[in-house]
Write a protein that holds these residues in place. Sequence first.
Motif, PDB file in Angstrom:
ATOM      1  N   PRO A 163       0.826  -1.215   0.000  1.00 28.57           N
ATOM      2  CA  PRO A 163       0.000   0.000   0.000  1.00 28.57           C
ATOM      3  C   PRO A 163       0.862   1.267   0.000  1.00 28.57           C
ATOM      4  CG  PRO A 163       0.102  -0.927   2.209  1.00 28.57           C
ATOM      5  CD  PRO A 163       0.885  -1.855   1.328  1.00 28.57           C
ATOM      6  N   PRO A 164       0.508   2.276  -0.815  1.00 31.64           N
ATOM      7  CA  PRO A 164       1.342   3.475  -0.952  1.00 31.64           C
ATOM      8  C   PRO A 164       1.678   4.198   0.353  1.00 31.64           C
ATOM      9  CG  PRO A 164      -0.273   3.401  -2.711  1.00 31.64           C
ATOM     10  CD  PRO A 164      -0.647   2.310  -1.750  1.00 31.64           C
ATOM     11  N   PRO A 165       0.771   4.286   1.347  1.00 35.68           N
ATOM     12  CA  PRO A 165       1.154   4.986   2.577  1.00 35.68           C
ATOM     13  C   PRO A 165       2.251   4.270   3.363  1.00 35.68           C
ATOM     14  CG  PRO A 165      -1.238   4.905   2.391  1.00 35.68           C
ATOM     15  CD  PRO A 165      -0.676   3.948   1.366  1.00 35.68           C
ATOM     16  N   VAL A 166       2.439   2.969   3.101  1.00 36.12           N
ATOM     17  CA  VAL A 166       3.402   2.182   3.867  1.00 36.12           C
ATOM     18  C   VAL A 166       4.706   1.983   3.113  1.00 36.12           C
ATOM     19  CG1 VAL A 166       3.817  -0.073   4.938  1.00 36.12           C
ATOM     20  CG2 VAL A 166       1.542   0.969   5.048  1.00 36.12           C
ATOM     21  N   MET A 167       4.602   1.618   1.844  1.00 42.01           N
ATOM     22  CA  MET A 167       5.784   1.252   1.076  1.00 42.01           C
ATOM     23  C   MET A 167       6.614   2.475   0.715  1.00 42.01           C
ATOM     24  SD  MET A 167       5.758  -2.022   0.973  1.00 42.01           S
ATOM     25  CE  MET A 167       6.765  -2.607  -0.391  1.00 42.01           C
ATOM     26  N   GLU A 168       7.895   2.380   0.986  1.00 49.22           N
ATOM     27  CA  GLU A 168       8.799   3.519   0.830  1.00 49.22           C
ATOM     28  C   GLU A 168       9.213   3.761  -0.617  1.00 49.22           C
ATOM     29  OE1 GLU A 168      13.235   4.771   2.546  1.00 49.22           O
ATOM     30  OE2 GLU A 168      12.139   3.086   3.421  1.00 49.22           O
ATOM     31  N   LEU A 169       9.244   2.700  -1.408  1.00 50.34           N
ATOM     32  CA  LEU A 169       9.803   2.784  -2.757  1.00 50.34           C
ATOM     33  C   LEU A 169       8.835   3.400  -3.761  1.00 50.34           C
ATOM     34  CD1 LEU A 169      12.185   1.918  -4.668  1.00 50.34           C
ATOM     35  CD2 LEU A 169      10.848  -0.157  -5.101  1.00 50.34           C
ATOM     36  N   VAL A 170       9.366   4.238  -4.660  1.00 53.89           N
ATOM     37  CA  VAL A 170       8.645   4.701  -5.852  1.00 53.89           C
ATOM     38  C   VAL A 170       9.611   4.618  -7.029  1.00 53.89           C
ATOM     39  CG1 VAL A 170       7.449   6.597  -7.014  1.00 53.89           C
ATOM     40  CG2 VAL A 170       7.167   6.280  -4.541  1.00 53.89           C
ATOM     41  N   GLU A 171       9.211   3.904  -8.080  1.00 56.84           N
ATOM     42  CA  GLU A 171       9.999   3.882  -9.309  1.00 56.84           C
ATOM     43  C   GLU A 171       9.602   5.100 -10.155  1.00 56.84           C
ATOM     44  OE1 GLU A 171      10.862  -0.806 -10.245  1.00 56.84           O
ATOM     45  OE2 GLU A 171       8.868  -0.054 -10.736  1.00 56.84           O
ATOM     46  N   VAL A 172      10.558   5.969 -10.438  1.00 57.83           N
ATOM     47  CA  VAL A 172      10.339   7.132 -11.298  1.00 57.83           C
ATOM     48  C   VAL A 172      10.822   6.732 -12.690  1.00 57.83           C
ATOM     49  CG1 VAL A 172      10.873   9.559 -11.717  1.00 57.83           C
ATOM     50  CG2 VAL A 172      10.631   8.714  -9.364  1.00 57.83           C
ATOM     51  N   VAL A 173       9.869   6.576 -13.609  1.00 57.08           N
ATOM     52  CA  VAL A 173      10.143   5.935 -14.893  1.00 57.08           C
ATOM     53  C   VAL A 173      10.046   6.958 -16.018  1.00 57.08           C
ATOM     54  CG1 VAL A 173       9.531   4.011 -16.389  1.00 57.08           C
ATOM     55  CG2 VAL A 173       9.055   3.865 -13.931  1.00 57.08           C
ATOM     56  N   HIS A 174      11.074   7.026 -16.833  1.00 59.77           N
ATOM     57  CA  HIS A 174      11.049   7.971 -17.954  1.00 59.77           C
ATOM     58  C   HIS A 174      11.005   7.228 -19.283  1.00 59.77           C
ATOM     59  CE1 HIS A 174      15.363   7.240 -18.909  1.00 59.77           C
ATOM     60  NE2 HIS A 174      15.492   7.127 -17.590  1.00 59.77           N
ATOM     61  N   GLY A 175      10.191   7.760 -20.187  1.00 57.72           N
ATOM     62  CA  GLY A 175      10.165   7.252 -21.547  1.00 57.72           C
ATOM     63  C   GLY A 175      11.254   7.910 -22.368  1.00 57.72           C
ATOM     64  N   GLU A 176      11.352   7.532 -23.635  1.00 57.37           N
ATOM     65  CA  GLU A 176      12.377   8.124 -24.503  1.00 57.37           C
ATOM     66  C   GLU A 176      12.137   9.607 -24.718  1.00 57.37           C
ATOM     67  OE1 GLU A 176      12.988   6.074 -28.141  1.00 57.37           O
ATOM     68  OE2 GLU A 176      13.478   4.151 -27.166  1.00 57.37           O
ATOM     69  N   ARG A 177      10.859  10.026 -24.612  1.00 58.02           N
ATOM     70  CA  ARG A 177      10.531  11.429 -24.891  1.00 58.02           C
ATOM     71  C   ARG A 177      10.337  12.256 -23.624  1.00 58.02           C
ATOM     72  NH1 ARG A 177       5.686  10.052 -28.941  1.00 58.02           N
ATOM     73  NH2 ARG A 177       5.345   8.555 -27.253  1.00 58.02           N
ATOM     74  N   THR A 178      10.492  11.648 -22.452  1.00 59.32           N
ATOM     75  CA  THR A 178      10.332  12.391 -21.205  1.00 59.32           C
ATOM     76  C   THR A 178      11.521  13.324 -21.008  1.00 59.32           C
ATOM     77  OG1 THR A 178       9.231  10.458 -20.245  1.00 59.32           O
ATOM     78  CG2 THR A 178       9.910  12.204 -18.728  1.00 59.32           C
ATOM     79  N   ALA A 179      11.246  14.592 -20.695  1.00 60.49           N
ATOM     80  CA  ALA A 179      12.322  15.558 -20.462  1.00 60.49           C
ATOM     81  C   ALA A 179      12.966  15.309 -19.098  1.00 60.49           C
ATOM     82  CB  ALA A 179      11.778  16.979 -20.530  1.00 60.49           C
ATOM     83  N   ASP A 180      14.277  15.431 -19.062  1.00 56.97           N
ATOM     84  CA  ASP A 180      15.009  15.159 -17.827  1.00 56.97           C
ATOM     85  C   ASP A 180      14.589  16.098 -16.703  1.00 56.97           C
ATOM     86  OD1 ASP A 180      17.220  13.536 -16.641  1.00 56.97           O
ATOM     87  OD2 ASP A 180      18.055  15.526 -16.287  1.00 56.97           O
ATOM     88  N   ALA A 181      14.229  17.333 -17.038  1.00 57.41           N
ATOM     89  CA  ALA A 181      13.835  18.295 -15.997  1.00 57.41           C
ATOM     90  C   ALA A 181      12.619  17.796 -15.228  1.00 57.41           C
ATOM     91  CB  ALA A 181      13.538  19.656 -16.620  1.00 57.41           C
ATOM     92  N   TYR A 182      11.673  17.171 -15.925  1.00 58.93           N
ATOM     93  CA  TYR A 182      10.484  16.655 -15.247  1.00 58.93           C
ATOM     94  C   TYR A 182      10.833  15.454 -14.362  1.00 58.93           C
ATOM     95  CZ  TYR A 182       7.513  19.676 -18.081  1.00 58.93           C
ATOM     96  OH  TYR A 182       6.908  20.770 -18.650  1.00 58.93           O
ATOM     97  N   VAL A 183      11.767  14.641 -14.821  1.00 57.89           N
ATOM     98  CA  VAL A 183      12.207  13.502 -14.012  1.00 57.89           C
ATOM     99  C   VAL A 183      12.843  13.996 -12.724  1.00 57.89           C
ATOM    100  CG1 VAL A 183      13.708  11.473 -13.926  1.00 57.89           C
ATOM    101  CG2 VAL A 183      12.527  12.058 -16.057  1.00 57.89           C
ATOM    102  N   GLU A 184      13.704  15.013 -12.841  1.00 54.25           N
ATOM    103  CA  GLU A 184      14.355  15.558 -11.648  1.00 54.25           C
ATOM    104  C   GLU A 184      13.327  16.152 -10.687  1.00 54.25           C
ATOM    105  OE1 GLU A 184      17.450  15.185 -10.773  1.00 54.25           O
ATOM    106  OE2 GLU A 184      17.891  14.082 -12.620  1.00 54.25           O
ATOM    107  N   HIS A 185      12.318  16.848 -11.224  1.00 52.09           N
ATOM    108  CA  HIS A 185      11.245  17.386 -10.379  1.00 52.09           C
ATOM    109  C   HIS A 185      10.527  16.259  -9.634  1.00 52.09           C
ATOM    110  CE1 HIS A 185      11.644  21.490 -11.422  1.00 52.09           C
ATOM    111  NE2 HIS A 185      11.031  21.468 -12.596  1.00 52.09           N
ATOM    112  N   ALA A 186      10.234  15.187 -10.359  1.00 52.60           N
ATOM    113  CA  ALA A 186       9.514  14.072  -9.754  1.00 52.60           C
ATOM    114  C   ALA A 186      10.346  13.398  -8.666  1.00 52.60           C
ATOM    115  CB  ALA A 186       9.120  13.057 -10.827  1.00 52.60           C
ATOM    116  N   LEU A 187      11.633  13.227  -8.910  1.00 53.23           N
ATOM    117  CA  LEU A 187      12.515  12.645  -7.899  1.00 53.23           C
ATOM    118  C   LEU A 187      12.525  13.499  -6.634  1.00 53.23           C
ATOM    119  CD1 LEU A 187      15.482  11.663 -10.241  1.00 53.23           C
ATOM    120  CD2 LEU A 187      14.102  10.046  -8.942  1.00 53.23           C
TER     121      LEU A 187
END
Length: 414
Positions: A163-187
Amino acid sequence: MDTDLTEPEHARAEPVDEGSPFGPVGVVGAGAMGAGIAQVAATAGHAVTLVDAAPGAAATAVERIGAALSRLVGKGRLSSDDAAAVLARITPAETLDELPNCGLVIEAVPEDLELKRRIFGELADRQPSTTVLATNTSSIDIDDISAEVADPERVLGLHFFNPPPVMELVEVVHGERTADAYVEHALALMKAWGKTPVRCSSTPGFIVNRVARPFYGEAQRIVEAGIADAATVDWVLREKGGFPMGPLELTDFIGQDVNLAVGTSVWEQTGRDERYAPTAFQQELVEAGRLGRKSGRGVYAYAADGSLDASAQDGGPDLELAGRLVGGPVATDPLARTVAMLVNEAVDLVARGEASADDVDTAMRLGTRYPRGPIEWGREVGFDVVARQLAELDEAYPGGRYRPSPALTDGSLT
Protein backbone atom coordinates in the motif's frame (compact mmCIF):
# COMPACT_ATOMS: atom_id res chain seq x y z
CA MET A 1 9.90 -8.10 14.72
CA ASP A 2 6.62 -8.22 12.81
CA THR A 3 6.10 -5.49 10.24
CA ASP A 4 2.74 -3.71 10.10
CA LEU A 5 1.81 -3.73 6.42
CA THR A 6 -1.29 -1.61 6.81
CA GLU A 7 -0.02 1.49 8.57
CA PRO A 8 3.03 3.69 7.98
CA GLU A 9 5.63 3.86 10.72
CA HIS A 10 5.40 7.64 10.74
CA ALA A 11 2.97 10.10 9.19
CA ARG A 12 3.82 13.62 8.11
CA ALA A 13 1.25 16.39 8.01
CA GLU A 14 3.45 19.42 7.40
CA PRO A 15 2.77 21.48 4.26
CA VAL A 16 5.26 21.13 1.45
CA ASP A 17 7.57 24.09 0.90
CA GLU A 18 5.67 26.79 -0.99
CA GLY A 19 8.56 26.87 -3.45
CA SER A 20 7.81 23.30 -4.53
CA PRO A 21 7.64 22.91 -8.33
CA PHE A 22 4.27 21.20 -7.84
CA GLY A 23 1.09 22.75 -6.48
CA PRO A 24 -2.29 21.00 -6.22
CA VAL A 25 -2.24 17.30 -7.05
CA GLY A 26 -4.83 15.34 -9.01
CA VAL A 27 -5.24 11.57 -8.68
CA VAL A 28 -7.34 9.73 -11.27
CA GLY A 29 -8.69 6.41 -10.07
CA ALA A 30 -10.02 5.85 -6.55
CA GLY A 31 -9.14 2.19 -6.06
CA ALA A 32 -6.71 1.00 -3.42
CA MET A 33 -3.68 2.47 -5.20
CA GLY A 34 -5.28 5.80 -6.11
CA ALA A 35 -6.69 6.31 -2.63
CA GLY A 36 -3.34 5.44 -1.09
CA ILE A 37 -1.50 7.88 -3.33
CA ALA A 38 -4.04 10.59 -2.51
CA GLN A 39 -3.45 9.98 1.20
CA VAL A 40 0.32 10.24 0.74
CA ALA A 41 0.06 13.50 -1.22
CA ALA A 42 -2.39 15.06 1.24
CA THR A 43 -0.28 13.99 4.21
CA ALA A 44 2.66 15.75 2.58
CA GLY A 45 0.62 18.96 2.46
CA HIS A 46 -0.87 19.09 -1.03
CA ALA A 47 -4.47 19.90 -1.87
CA VAL A 48 -5.64 16.74 -3.65
CA THR A 49 -8.56 16.13 -5.99
CA LEU A 50 -9.39 12.42 -6.24
CA VAL A 51 -11.33 11.58 -9.42
CA ASP A 52 -13.24 8.41 -10.30
CA ALA A 53 -15.94 8.16 -12.97
CA ALA A 54 -17.92 5.55 -11.02
CA PRO A 55 -20.64 7.38 -9.07
CA GLY A 56 -19.69 7.72 -5.42
CA ALA A 57 -16.38 5.85 -5.79
CA ALA A 58 -14.18 8.84 -4.95
CA ALA A 59 -16.33 9.84 -1.97
CA THR A 60 -16.21 6.27 -0.66
CA ALA A 61 -12.43 6.27 -1.09
CA VAL A 62 -12.17 9.47 0.96
CA GLU A 63 -14.14 7.74 3.71
CA ARG A 64 -11.66 4.86 3.64
CA ILE A 65 -8.79 7.32 3.89
CA GLY A 66 -10.51 8.92 6.88
CA ALA A 67 -10.76 5.52 8.56
CA ALA A 68 -7.06 4.85 7.90
CA LEU A 69 -6.12 8.21 9.40
CA SER A 70 -8.31 7.47 12.44
CA ARG A 71 -6.36 4.25 12.99
CA LEU A 72 -3.14 6.27 12.97
CA VAL A 73 -4.62 8.60 15.56
CA GLY A 74 -5.63 5.61 17.68
CA LYS A 75 -2.06 4.30 17.56
CA GLY A 76 -0.61 7.68 18.51
CA ARG A 77 1.13 8.16 15.16
CA LEU A 78 -0.87 11.22 14.13
CA SER A 79 -2.75 13.85 16.09
CA SER A 80 -6.47 14.21 15.57
CA ASP A 81 -5.96 17.78 14.34
CA ASP A 82 -3.40 16.65 11.76
CA ALA A 83 -5.65 13.80 10.63
CA ALA A 84 -8.52 16.23 10.14
CA ALA A 85 -6.24 18.58 8.19
CA VAL A 86 -5.07 15.78 5.89
CA LEU A 87 -8.62 14.63 5.19
CA ALA A 88 -9.77 18.21 4.55
CA ARG A 89 -7.18 18.51 1.78
CA ILE A 90 -8.79 15.70 -0.27
CA THR A 91 -11.75 16.55 -2.52
CA PRO A 92 -13.68 13.77 -4.31
CA ALA A 93 -14.75 14.31 -7.93
CA GLU A 94 -16.34 12.30 -10.75
CA THR A 95 -15.03 14.01 -13.89
CA LEU A 96 -11.70 15.33 -15.12
CA ASP A 97 -13.41 18.69 -15.64
CA GLU A 98 -13.51 19.06 -11.85
CA LEU A 99 -9.73 18.98 -11.56
CA PRO A 100 -8.19 22.39 -10.81
CA ASN A 101 -4.97 23.40 -12.53
CA CYS A 102 -2.48 21.00 -10.98
CA GLY A 103 1.27 20.81 -10.72
CA LEU A 104 1.00 17.02 -10.94
CA VAL A 105 -1.71 14.56 -11.96
CA ILE A 106 -1.21 10.85 -11.23
CA GLU A 107 -3.31 8.29 -13.10
CA ALA A 108 -4.03 5.07 -11.16
CA VAL A 109 -6.69 3.29 -13.24
CA PRO A 110 -6.61 -0.40 -14.34
CA GLU A 111 -3.84 -1.60 -16.68
CA ASP A 112 -5.69 -0.87 -19.92
CA LEU A 113 -3.59 0.97 -22.51
CA GLU A 114 -6.50 2.47 -24.43
CA LEU A 115 -8.12 3.73 -21.23
CA LYS A 116 -4.87 5.31 -20.10
CA ARG A 117 -4.27 6.92 -23.52
CA ARG A 118 -7.73 8.45 -23.45
CA ILE A 119 -7.24 9.83 -19.95
CA PHE A 120 -3.85 11.29 -20.79
CA GLY A 121 -5.21 12.89 -23.95
CA GLU A 122 -7.97 14.56 -21.93
CA LEU A 123 -5.56 15.63 -19.20
CA ALA A 124 -3.19 17.15 -21.76
CA ASP A 125 -6.09 19.18 -23.20
CA ARG A 126 -7.42 20.34 -19.82
CA GLN A 127 -4.29 20.93 -17.75
CA PRO A 128 -1.65 23.67 -18.24
CA SER A 129 1.34 22.74 -20.38
CA THR A 130 3.51 22.79 -17.25
CA THR A 131 1.51 20.10 -15.44
CA VAL A 132 3.44 16.87 -14.96
CA LEU A 133 1.32 13.90 -16.10
CA ALA A 134 2.27 10.68 -14.34
CA THR A 135 1.04 7.11 -14.55
CA ASN A 136 1.17 4.54 -11.78
CA THR A 137 1.42 1.72 -14.32
CA SER A 138 3.48 -1.29 -13.33
CA SER A 139 3.80 -2.80 -16.79
CA ILE A 140 2.83 -0.51 -19.69
CA ASP A 141 5.43 1.44 -21.67
CA ILE A 142 5.44 5.16 -20.89
CA ASP A 143 5.86 6.13 -24.56
CA ASP A 144 2.84 4.00 -25.49
CA ILE A 145 0.73 5.82 -22.90
CA SER A 146 1.90 9.25 -24.09
CA ALA A 147 1.47 8.43 -27.79
CA GLU A 148 -1.44 10.86 -28.24
CA VAL A 149 -0.15 13.63 -25.95
CA ALA A 150 1.05 16.68 -27.88
CA ASP A 151 3.85 17.34 -25.39
CA PRO A 152 5.01 13.89 -24.23
CA GLU A 153 8.11 15.32 -22.56
CA ARG A 154 5.99 15.89 -19.42
CA VAL A 155 4.69 12.30 -19.20
CA LEU A 156 6.46 9.90 -16.85
CA GLY A 157 5.79 6.99 -14.53
CA LEU A 158 5.45 7.15 -10.75
CA HIS A 159 5.12 3.50 -9.81
CA PHE A 160 4.09 3.26 -6.16
CA PHE A 161 4.00 -0.05 -4.35
CA ASN A 162 1.02 -1.37 -2.46
CA PRO A 163 0.00 0.00 0.00
CA PRO A 164 1.34 3.47 -0.95
CA PRO A 165 1.15 4.99 2.58
CA VAL A 166 3.40 2.18 3.87
CA MET A 167 5.78 1.25 1.08
CA GLU A 168 8.80 3.52 0.83
CA LEU A 169 9.80 2.78 -2.76
CA VAL A 170 8.65 4.70 -5.85
CA GLU A 171 10.00 3.88 -9.31
CA VAL A 172 10.34 7.13 -11.30
CA VAL A 173 10.14 5.93 -14.89
CA HIS A 174 11.05 7.97 -17.95
CA GLY A 175 10.16 7.25 -21.55
CA GLU A 176 12.38 8.12 -24.50
CA ARG A 177 10.53 11.43 -24.89
CA THR A 178 10.33 12.39 -21.20
CA ALA A 179 12.32 15.56 -20.46
CA ASP A 180 15.01 15.16 -17.83
CA ALA A 181 13.84 18.30 -16.00
CA TYR A 182 10.48 16.65 -15.25
CA VAL A 183 12.21 13.50 -14.01
CA GLU A 184 14.36 15.56 -11.65
CA HIS A 185 11.25 17.39 -10.38
CA ALA A 186 9.51 14.07 -9.75
CA LEU A 187 12.52 12.64 -7.90
CA ALA A 188 12.63 15.73 -5.67
CA LEU A 189 8.91 15.60 -4.99
CA MET A 190 8.94 11.94 -4.02
CA LYS A 191 11.70 12.69 -1.52
CA ALA A 192 9.59 15.55 -0.17
CA TRP A 193 6.75 13.06 0.27
CA GLY A 194 9.02 10.89 2.43
CA LYS A 195 9.57 8.24 -0.25
CA THR A 196 12.75 6.69 -1.62
CA PRO A 197 12.65 7.16 -5.39
CA VAL A 198 14.71 5.18 -7.88
CA ARG A 199 15.15 6.22 -11.48
CA CYS A 200 14.76 3.87 -14.42
CA SER A 201 13.91 3.88 -18.09
CA SER A 202 10.65 2.48 -19.44
CA THR A 203 11.48 -1.12 -20.12
CA PRO A 204 9.29 -4.20 -19.49
CA GLY A 205 8.61 -4.54 -15.77
CA PHE A 206 10.80 -1.53 -14.93
CA ILE A 207 13.21 -2.61 -12.15
CA VAL A 208 11.31 -4.63 -9.56
CA ASN A 209 8.85 -6.57 -11.69
CA ARG A 210 11.58 -7.53 -14.15
CA VAL A 211 14.43 -8.42 -11.82
CA ALA A 212 12.06 -10.43 -9.59
CA ARG A 213 10.90 -12.79 -12.35
CA PRO A 214 13.53 -15.51 -11.61
CA PHE A 215 12.57 -15.60 -7.92
CA TYR A 216 9.23 -17.07 -8.93
CA GLY A 217 10.23 -18.88 -12.11
CA GLU A 218 13.13 -20.90 -10.72
CA ALA A 219 11.06 -22.22 -7.80
CA GLN A 220 8.26 -23.24 -10.15
CA ARG A 221 10.68 -25.02 -12.48
CA ILE A 222 12.36 -26.88 -9.60
CA VAL A 223 9.00 -28.19 -8.36
CA GLU A 224 7.82 -28.91 -11.92
CA ALA A 225 10.96 -31.00 -12.55
CA GLY A 226 10.46 -32.99 -9.35
CA ILE A 227 13.75 -31.84 -7.83
CA ALA A 228 12.02 -30.76 -4.61
CA ASP A 229 8.52 -30.14 -3.32
CA ALA A 230 7.12 -26.64 -2.79
CA ALA A 231 7.44 -26.63 1.00
CA THR A 232 11.12 -27.58 0.79
CA VAL A 233 11.91 -24.96 -1.84
CA ASP A 234 10.14 -22.26 0.18
CA TRP A 235 11.97 -23.35 3.34
CA VAL A 236 15.36 -23.11 1.61
CA LEU A 237 14.70 -19.61 0.26
CA ARG A 238 13.39 -18.40 3.63
CA GLU A 239 15.70 -20.10 6.08
CA LYS A 240 18.90 -20.31 4.05
CA GLY A 241 18.43 -17.32 1.76
CA GLY A 242 16.88 -14.85 4.19
CA PHE A 243 13.93 -13.98 1.96
CA PRO A 244 10.86 -12.94 4.00
CA MET A 245 8.64 -15.41 2.12
CA GLY A 246 9.32 -18.36 -0.11
CA PRO A 247 8.53 -17.81 -3.80
CA LEU A 248 5.67 -20.31 -3.94
CA GLU A 249 3.92 -19.04 -0.83
CA LEU A 250 4.47 -15.48 -2.08
CA THR A 251 2.73 -16.17 -5.40
CA ASP A 252 -0.17 -17.65 -3.42
CA PHE A 253 -0.27 -14.42 -1.41
CA ILE A 254 -0.08 -12.16 -4.50
CA GLY A 255 -2.52 -14.33 -6.46
CA GLN A 256 -1.30 -16.86 -9.01
CA ASP A 257 -3.36 -15.14 -11.72
CA VAL A 258 -1.91 -11.71 -10.90
CA ASN A 259 1.67 -13.00 -10.80
CA LEU A 260 1.18 -14.92 -14.06
CA ALA A 261 -0.27 -11.82 -15.76
CA VAL A 262 2.74 -9.68 -14.79
CA GLY A 263 5.18 -12.36 -15.89
CA THR A 264 3.36 -12.89 -19.17
CA SER A 265 3.37 -9.14 -19.82
CA VAL A 266 7.15 -8.99 -19.38
CA TRP A 267 7.55 -12.06 -21.61
CA GLU A 268 5.40 -10.57 -24.37
CA GLN A 269 7.10 -7.16 -24.16
CA THR A 270 10.55 -8.76 -24.47
CA GLY A 271 9.62 -10.55 -27.68
CA ARG A 272 8.86 -13.79 -25.82
CA ASP A 273 12.39 -14.07 -24.50
CA GLU A 274 12.84 -17.55 -23.03
CA ARG A 275 14.21 -15.98 -19.85
CA TYR A 276 10.70 -14.82 -18.92
CA ALA A 277 8.59 -17.65 -20.33
CA PRO A 278 5.64 -18.55 -18.05
CA THR A 279 5.75 -22.05 -16.57
CA ALA A 280 3.21 -24.76 -17.25
CA PHE A 281 3.17 -25.24 -13.46
CA GLN A 282 1.69 -21.79 -12.85
CA GLN A 283 -0.54 -21.81 -15.91
CA GLU A 284 -2.14 -25.06 -14.74
CA LEU A 285 -2.75 -23.61 -11.26
CA VAL A 286 -4.57 -20.65 -12.79
CA GLU A 287 -6.57 -22.76 -15.23
CA ALA A 288 -7.69 -24.93 -12.29
CA GLY A 289 -8.82 -21.87 -10.34
CA ARG A 290 -6.12 -22.45 -7.72
CA LEU A 291 -5.29 -18.78 -7.38
CA GLY A 292 -3.85 -18.84 -3.86
CA ARG A 293 -5.18 -17.46 -0.60
CA LYS A 294 -8.07 -15.61 -2.23
CA SER A 295 -9.50 -18.82 -3.71
CA GLY A 296 -8.68 -21.08 -0.77
CA ARG A 297 -6.13 -23.10 -2.69
CA GLY A 298 -3.07 -22.43 -4.79
CA VAL A 299 0.24 -24.19 -4.29
CA TYR A 300 -1.00 -24.66 -0.72
CA ALA A 301 -4.46 -24.93 0.88
CA TYR A 302 -5.93 -22.18 3.06
CA ALA A 303 -8.61 -21.86 5.70
CA ALA A 304 -11.49 -19.40 5.34
CA ASP A 305 -9.55 -16.71 7.23
CA GLY A 306 -6.65 -16.95 4.77
CA SER A 307 -4.34 -18.83 7.14
CA LEU A 308 -2.51 -21.94 5.99
CA ASP A 309 -4.67 -25.04 6.41
CA ALA A 310 -2.13 -27.44 7.89
CA SER A 311 -4.56 -30.37 7.79
CA ALA A 312 -4.82 -30.13 3.99
CA GLN A 313 -1.08 -29.94 3.25
CA ASP A 314 0.96 -32.82 1.87
CA GLY A 315 3.56 -32.33 4.60
CA GLY A 316 6.22 -29.90 5.72
CA PRO A 317 9.64 -29.29 4.22
CA ASP A 318 12.00 -32.21 3.77
CA LEU A 319 14.99 -30.91 5.74
CA GLU A 320 17.17 -33.87 4.83
CA LEU A 321 16.55 -33.18 1.13
CA ALA A 322 17.17 -29.46 1.64
CA GLY A 323 20.52 -30.26 3.27
CA ARG A 324 21.55 -32.35 0.26
CA LEU A 325 20.47 -29.78 -2.31
CA VAL A 326 21.94 -26.62 -0.80
CA GLY A 327 25.62 -26.45 -1.65
CA GLY A 328 25.31 -29.18 -4.26
CA PRO A 329 25.21 -28.77 -8.06
CA VAL A 330 23.68 -25.42 -9.01
CA ALA A 331 21.02 -27.10 -11.19
CA THR A 332 19.47 -28.68 -8.09
CA ASP A 333 20.31 -26.02 -5.48
CA PRO A 334 17.22 -23.79 -5.11
CA LEU A 335 19.13 -20.97 -3.42
CA ALA A 336 22.24 -20.80 -5.63
CA ARG A 337 20.15 -21.20 -8.78
CA THR A 338 17.74 -18.41 -7.78
CA VAL A 339 20.45 -16.00 -6.65
CA ALA A 340 22.46 -16.57 -9.85
CA MET A 341 19.44 -15.70 -11.96
CA LEU A 342 18.55 -12.63 -9.88
CA VAL A 343 22.12 -11.36 -10.17
CA ASN A 344 22.18 -12.03 -13.92
CA GLU A 345 18.92 -10.17 -14.49
CA ALA A 346 20.07 -7.16 -12.44
CA VAL A 347 23.48 -7.05 -14.13
CA ASP A 348 21.87 -7.12 -17.57
CA LEU A 349 19.54 -4.24 -16.64
CA VAL A 350 22.45 -2.10 -15.39
CA ALA A 351 24.58 -2.99 -18.41
CA ARG A 352 21.81 -1.79 -20.73
CA GLY A 353 21.84 1.57 -18.93
CA GLU A 354 18.24 1.24 -17.73
CA ALA A 355 19.05 1.96 -14.07
CA SER A 356 22.08 2.37 -11.86
CA ALA A 357 23.45 -0.46 -9.76
CA ASP A 358 22.60 1.44 -6.57
CA ASP A 359 19.03 2.07 -7.71
CA VAL A 360 18.55 -1.59 -8.63
CA ASP A 361 19.74 -2.73 -5.22
CA THR A 362 17.62 -0.11 -3.44
CA ALA A 363 14.54 -1.05 -5.47
CA MET A 364 14.85 -4.77 -4.74
CA ARG A 365 15.49 -4.31 -1.03
CA LEU A 366 12.59 -1.90 -0.54
CA GLY A 367 10.15 -3.17 -3.17
CA THR A 368 10.50 -6.89 -2.47
CA ARG A 369 12.25 -6.92 0.94
CA TYR A 370 15.11 -9.04 -0.41
CA PRO A 371 17.87 -9.50 2.18
CA ARG A 372 20.44 -8.03 -0.21
CA GLY A 373 20.33 -6.14 -3.46
CA PRO A 374 21.24 -8.45 -6.37
CA ILE A 375 24.27 -6.43 -7.44
CA GLU A 376 25.55 -6.47 -3.86
CA TRP A 377 24.85 -10.21 -3.76
CA GLY A 378 26.75 -10.71 -7.00
CA ARG A 379 29.79 -8.93 -5.60
CA GLU A 380 29.60 -11.11 -2.49
CA VAL A 381 29.30 -14.40 -4.40
CA GLY A 382 31.63 -13.23 -7.17
CA PHE A 383 30.40 -12.28 -10.62
CA ASP A 384 32.76 -14.84 -12.14
CA VAL A 385 31.22 -17.55 -9.96
CA VAL A 386 27.73 -16.50 -11.04
CA ALA A 387 28.85 -16.63 -14.69
CA ARG A 388 30.12 -20.20 -14.22
CA GLN A 389 26.90 -21.23 -12.47
CA LEU A 390 24.81 -19.85 -15.31
CA ALA A 391 26.99 -21.59 -17.90
CA GLU A 392 26.31 -24.84 -16.00
CA LEU A 393 22.58 -24.16 -16.02
CA ASP A 394 22.66 -23.23 -19.69
CA GLU A 395 24.32 -26.54 -20.49
CA ALA A 396 21.79 -28.47 -18.39
CA TYR A 397 18.80 -26.53 -19.75
CA PRO A 398 19.68 -25.13 -23.20
CA GLY A 399 17.39 -22.67 -24.94
CA GLY A 400 18.47 -19.22 -23.77
CA ARG A 401 16.90 -18.86 -20.33
CA TYR A 402 20.23 -19.20 -18.54
CA ARG A 403 22.49 -17.29 -20.91
CA PRO A 404 25.01 -15.33 -18.80
CA SER A 405 25.14 -11.56 -19.21
CA PRO A 406 28.47 -10.47 -20.76
CA ALA A 407 28.64 -7.80 -18.04
CA LEU A 408 29.27 -10.53 -15.45
CA THR A 409 32.81 -10.95 -16.73
CA ASP A 410 33.69 -7.72 -18.55
CA GLY A 411 34.78 -5.90 -15.37
CA SER A 412 32.22 -3.12 -15.66
CA LEU A 413 30.61 -3.83 -12.27
CA THR A 414 33.71 -4.53 -10.17
